[in-house]
Scaffold this active site. Structure first.
Site, short mmCIF file in Angstrom:
data_model
loop_
_atom_site.label_atom_id
_atom_site.label_comp_id
_atom_site.label_asym_id
_atom_site.label_seq_id
_atom_site.Cartn_x
_atom_site.Cartn_y
_atom_site.Cartn_z
N CYS A 10 -2.65 -9.48 5.60
CA CYS A 10 -2.53 -8.05 6.25
C CYS A 10 -3.25 -8.26 7.74
O CYS A 10 -4.32 -8.56 7.88
CB CYS A 10 -3.14 -7.10 5.24
N HIS B 45 4.51 -15.06 3.26
CA HIS B 45 5.14 -14.28 4.08
C HIS B 45 5.73 -15.29 5.25
O HIS B 45 4.81 -15.49 6.12
CB HIS B 45 4.12 -13.14 4.51
N GLY C 160 9.62 -12.47 2.56
CA GLY C 160 9.92 -11.85 3.77
C GLY C 160 11.55 -11.73 4.17
O GLY C 160 12.12 -12.57 4.18
N MET D 34 0.87 -1.25 0.01
CA MET D 34 0.04 0.19 0.12
C MET D 34 0.71 1.17 -0.03
O MET D 34 1.76 1.27 0.77
CB MET D 34 -0.93 -0.12 1.07
N ARG E 277 10.08 -4.53 0.73
CA ARG E 277 10.82 -3.32 1.17
C ARG E 277 11.93 -3.12 0.45
O ARG E 277 12.43 -1.89 0.22
CB ARG E 277 11.05 -3.27 2.62
C1 LIG Z 1 4.42 -0.15 3.19
C2 LIG Z 1 3.98 -1.66 2.97
C3 LIG Z 1 2.82 -1.83 2.52
C4 LIG Z 1 2.24 -3.25 2.48
N1 LIG Z 1 0.92 -3.22 1.93
C5 LIG Z 1 0.61 -4.71 1.76
C6 LIG Z 1 -0.46 -5.00 0.96
O1 LIG Z 1 -1.32 -4.12 0.52
N2 LIG Z 1 -1.04 -6.16 0.64
C7 LIG Z 1 -0.17 -7.41 1.27
O2 LIG Z 1 -0.36 -8.44 0.89
N3 LIG Z 1 0.98 -7.09 1.95
C8 LIG Z 1 1.59 -5.95 1.95
N4 LIG Z 1 2.67 -5.44 2.69
C9 LIG Z 1 3.39 -6.67 3.13
C10 LIG Z 1 4.55 -6.93 1.70
O3 LIG Z 1 3.76 -7.27 0.80
C11 LIG Z 1 5.34 -8.05 2.37
O4 LIG Z 1 4.74 -9.33 2.46
C12 LIG Z 1 6.10 -7.69 3.58
O5 LIG Z 1 6.69 -6.39 3.49
C13 LIG Z 1 7.54 -8.77 3.65
O6 LIG Z 1 8.16 -8.85 2.66
P1 LIG Z 1 9.75 -7.74 2.68
O7 LIG Z 1 10.47 -8.10 3.78
O8 LIG Z 1 10.55 -8.04 1.47
O9 LIG Z 1 9.15 -6.38 2.83
C14 LIG Z 1 3.35 -4.16 2.93
C15 LIG Z 1 4.47 -3.94 3.23
C16 LIG Z 1 4.91 -2.44 3.50
C17 LIG Z 1 6.17 -2.20 3.88
#
Ligand SMILES: Cc1cc2nc3c(=O)[nH]c(=O)nc-3n(C[C@H](O)[C@H](O)[C@H](O)COP(=O)(O)O)c2cc1C
Length: 322
Positions: free
Chosen positions: A93, A164, A205, A12, A227
């Site tokens: 979420c 995740h 993750g 988001m 991220r």
């Molecule tokens: C700012 C932000 C917004 C996110 N919005 C969503 C979302 O809309 N839907 C979703 O399934 N996960 C959302 N996530 C989770 C990410 O898709 C992901 O599962 C999580 O950040 C772990 O992955 P990473 O460690 O590579 O960031 C969001 C994460 C962040 C940081």
């Protein structure tokens, strides 16, 4: 195993069409996920505002938030003509607003409900949803809970599971803490692939580099990165070569030129400059000239326009002092 995947995670306020377009210039093969859009927003709101994307974005996935089979089916029927390559259901979420709507990670408690949603969507539209979920939630931290969730949902026709590798706490942790505090448990995701070899399993993750992605691909079909793509988009410029052996290696100046042409097209349609410049801020992060680049973009936003020479004139490689 199915063809290996790398995906940009749905985020988001991050993975809007503009950031996705920038990522597409950086890597041709990475699958790009949208921000989550709630079913009622598509049914009653301005669908085009949420669904329009650039044809270059393929392969591109839409993420849906829904807890209701009927609404999910209607929302997917609205979205279908846009031709997304995948529609993904958010079962991960933990935000209080999403919990209040009964969707997101709380749906992990009722895999039968998720299965109903998947079936309703398929019957109504012929679209087979994919599902993004966690390894567990609250007191449900054992592998058996996770495996049962996947088994029940797979029986409804889901073939792609994005996991995740953290559980979520629905109380006591805010969404941000829920992305850092619960420990990463990638081994559970790997075990899923062993137990359900016919499914496409994608691990998500804490993956911060192509090396870490490659390490995951020894165990699962794909990796999803959130991220670390937002924070360091250029780090992924080698993805197509390293993961798929493509000769293509993007050149950052060419990327900027193409993004700028895109930016002007969108400006002409009334998209605010800020929304178009925002994805660029981290393009040189951690490199010589990276801070100056951000400052120059800030100045352009304050002025309300790009300088005469455009983005290329601001880029560190153009000789801007570090
Ligand atoms: C700012 C932000 C917004 C996110 N919005 C969503 C979302 O809309 N839907 C979703 O399934 N996960 C959302 N996530 C989770 C990410 O898709 C992901 O599962 C999580 O950040 C772990 O992955 P990473 O460690 O590579 O960031 C969001 C994460 C962040 C940081």
């Amino acid at each position: 195993m199915s063809e290996r995947r790398l995906s940009l995670a749905p985020m988001m306020e991050r993975t809007d069409r503009h950031f996705r377009f920038l990522m597409r210039l950086i890597t041709r093969r990475t699958r790009l996920y949208s921000e989550m859009v709630v079913d009622r927003t598509l049914i009653h709101g301005d669908a085009a505002r949420h669904l329009d994307y650039h044809p270059a974005e393929h392969p591109v996935a839409l993420q849906l938030g829904s807890a209701d089979p009927g609404l999910a089916a209607r929302a997917v029927a609205v979205a279908r003509p846009w031709g997304y390559d995948e529609i993904n259901l958010n079962v991960g979420c933990p935000s209080p607003r999403v919990q209040a709507g009964g969707f997101g990670v709380v749906l992990m408690r009722t895999p039968e409900r998720v299965a109903e949603i998947v079936r309703a969507v398929y019957e109504e539209t012929g679209v087979r949803l994919s599902v993004k979920h966690r390894v567990g939630l609250d007191e449900h931290g054992d592998y058996a809970f996770l495996a049962r969730f996947v088994e029940v949902v797979a029986a409804s026709g889901v073939r792609v599971f994005v996991v995740h590798a953290r559980k979520a706490w629905t109380e006591g942790l805010d969404p941000k803490a829920n992305r850092t505090v619960p420990p990463l448990e990638h081994a559970k995701v790997h075990r899923l692939k062993r137990d359900f070899p016919e499914l496409t399993i994608v691990s998500n993750g804490g993956l911060a580099s192509l090396d870490e992605v490659t390490a995951q691909l020894a165990y699962v079909d794909g990796a999803m990165v959130g991220r670390a793509m937002w924070d360091r988009p250029w780090r992924w410029a080698a993805a197509d070569r390293v993961l798929w052996g493509d000769a293509h290696a993007p050149d950052r100046r060419a990327v900027l030129e193409r993004y700028e042409a895109y930016l002007h097209e969108r400006l002409a349609e009334g998209v605010p400059l800020r929304a178009l410049v925002r994805p660029l801020f981290n393009l040189y992060k951690g490199e010589r000239g990276g801070r100056r680049w951000r400052q120059a973009l800030d100045a352009a936003l304050r002025a309300g326009r790009l300088p005469g020479g455009g983005l290329a004139a601001l880029a560190p490689e153009a000789g801007a002092p570090a």
